[in-house]
Design an enzyme around this catalytic site. Sequence first.
Site, PDB file in Angstrom:
ATOM      1  N   CYS A 115       2.274   1.506   3.993  1.00 60.67           N
ATOM      2  CA  CYS A 115       1.800   0.939   5.261  1.00 60.67           C
ATOM      3  C   CYS A 115       1.707   2.026   6.324  1.00 60.67           C
ATOM      4  O   CYS A 115       2.729   2.450   6.877  1.00 60.67           O
ATOM      5  CB  CYS A 115       2.754  -0.167   5.710  1.00 60.67           C
ATOM      6  N   CYS A 156       2.932   1.023   9.784  1.00 58.56           N
ATOM      7  CA  CYS A 156       4.395   0.924   9.886  1.00 58.56           C
ATOM      8  C   CYS A 156       5.032   2.317   9.940  1.00 58.56           C
ATOM      9  O   CYS A 156       5.941   2.561  10.716  1.00 58.56           O
ATOM     10  CB  CYS A 156       4.996   0.193   8.688  1.00 58.56           C
ATOM     11  N   ASP A 157       4.576   3.240   9.087  1.00 66.20           N
ATOM     12  CA  ASP A 157       5.288   4.504   8.881  1.00 66.20           C
ATOM     13  C   ASP A 157       4.538   5.743   9.369  1.00 66.20           C
ATOM     14  O   ASP A 157       5.090   6.841   9.352  1.00 66.20           O
ATOM     15  CB  ASP A 157       5.572   4.694   7.374  1.00 66.20           C
TER      16      ASP A 157
END
Length: 307
Positions: free
Chosen positions: A132, A135-136
């Site tokens: 992701c 997300c990261d």
Amino acid sequence: MSDCYELLIIGGGPAGLTAAIYAARAGLRFALVELDGWGGGQISAALQVNNYPGLPGITGAELGERIRQQALDLGTEIHCGQVSRITKENGIFSVETEEGETFQAKAVITALGASPAKLGVPGEEKAGVSYCAVCDGEFYAGKPVAVIGGGDAGVEDALYLSNICPQVTMLLRRDVFRAAQSRVKLLEERSNVTILRKTQAVELQGEGRVTGIRTVSQGTEGAFSCQGVFIAVGTLPATECLAGFPGLLDENGYVLAGESGETAIPGLFAAGDAREKPLRQITTAVADGANAATSAAAYLQNLLTEE
Ligand code: NAP
């Protein structure tokens, strides 16, 4: 053990929450069970949603939160829990959670969603591998990264990363993308994006943390350095809890159900990304939720008539 509901909805993504909106408006006695207690499902991770009609550019998190709030405002009772098993006995469904709770209902809508598929190559478990970018991605700002997979998710990941990373290498196993052409064109125009076509990652290299990728391209081995690898090779349906119903899932684990959401099990309905269907989008998830709740209401009405 709770009282028996008319309907239980499993899943707090767009499909499950839309089913809740329709169930509430149909006056059903129902509850929704979701995993994490804040709703949204997979869309929470989408930085920008550009194909949801009427709300271009909205973040996935905001869209998820708005749908959830609408369901709550209509009186949806939400429980947190990871559903581990669904069974049916004497016309009543039992829904068990990992946390030890059991809910009962006359009808169930499963809107279980899907999770990222693994690439399945050596080195995938090490640090520096993510599924992701939204997300990261921030952990890799200023570092060279790679994206594997040419679907919409891979292209969106690469576009996102190309704004914060000096070099993004995109690996396609074929010579064409599966993603929307308009977004592919945008990616191809980015000067810091290199697209390696007909190239398979065969190993994620590095001791403990990714330092590069070993590749094979039309029989020729190669390798390049990178400090982060984002894998976007599709999704897997989260349907393990339905394993007790023979013939309900297809060979890939998706629930066999038509547009009405009806499955081969009377009273059991399916909606969203875990349903076997050609297009998995937020729009099709919300349509599924509406259809499944309407079908469930009709099923419950029929039960009343029969009683
Ligand atoms: P997808 O459309 O199935 O694409 C997966 C990609 O990964 C394909 O390019 C596929 O290659 C590649 N792939 C699969 N296995 C691989 C392997 N072992 N090695 C290398 N490459 C591999 O999956 P997705 O991108 O996750 O999208 C899933 C659904 O969500 C789609 O319906 C998509 O439209 C939707 N979605 C929409 C948005 C949006 O913003 N509208 C964003 C994300 C996802 P091949 O093409 O060769 O099969």
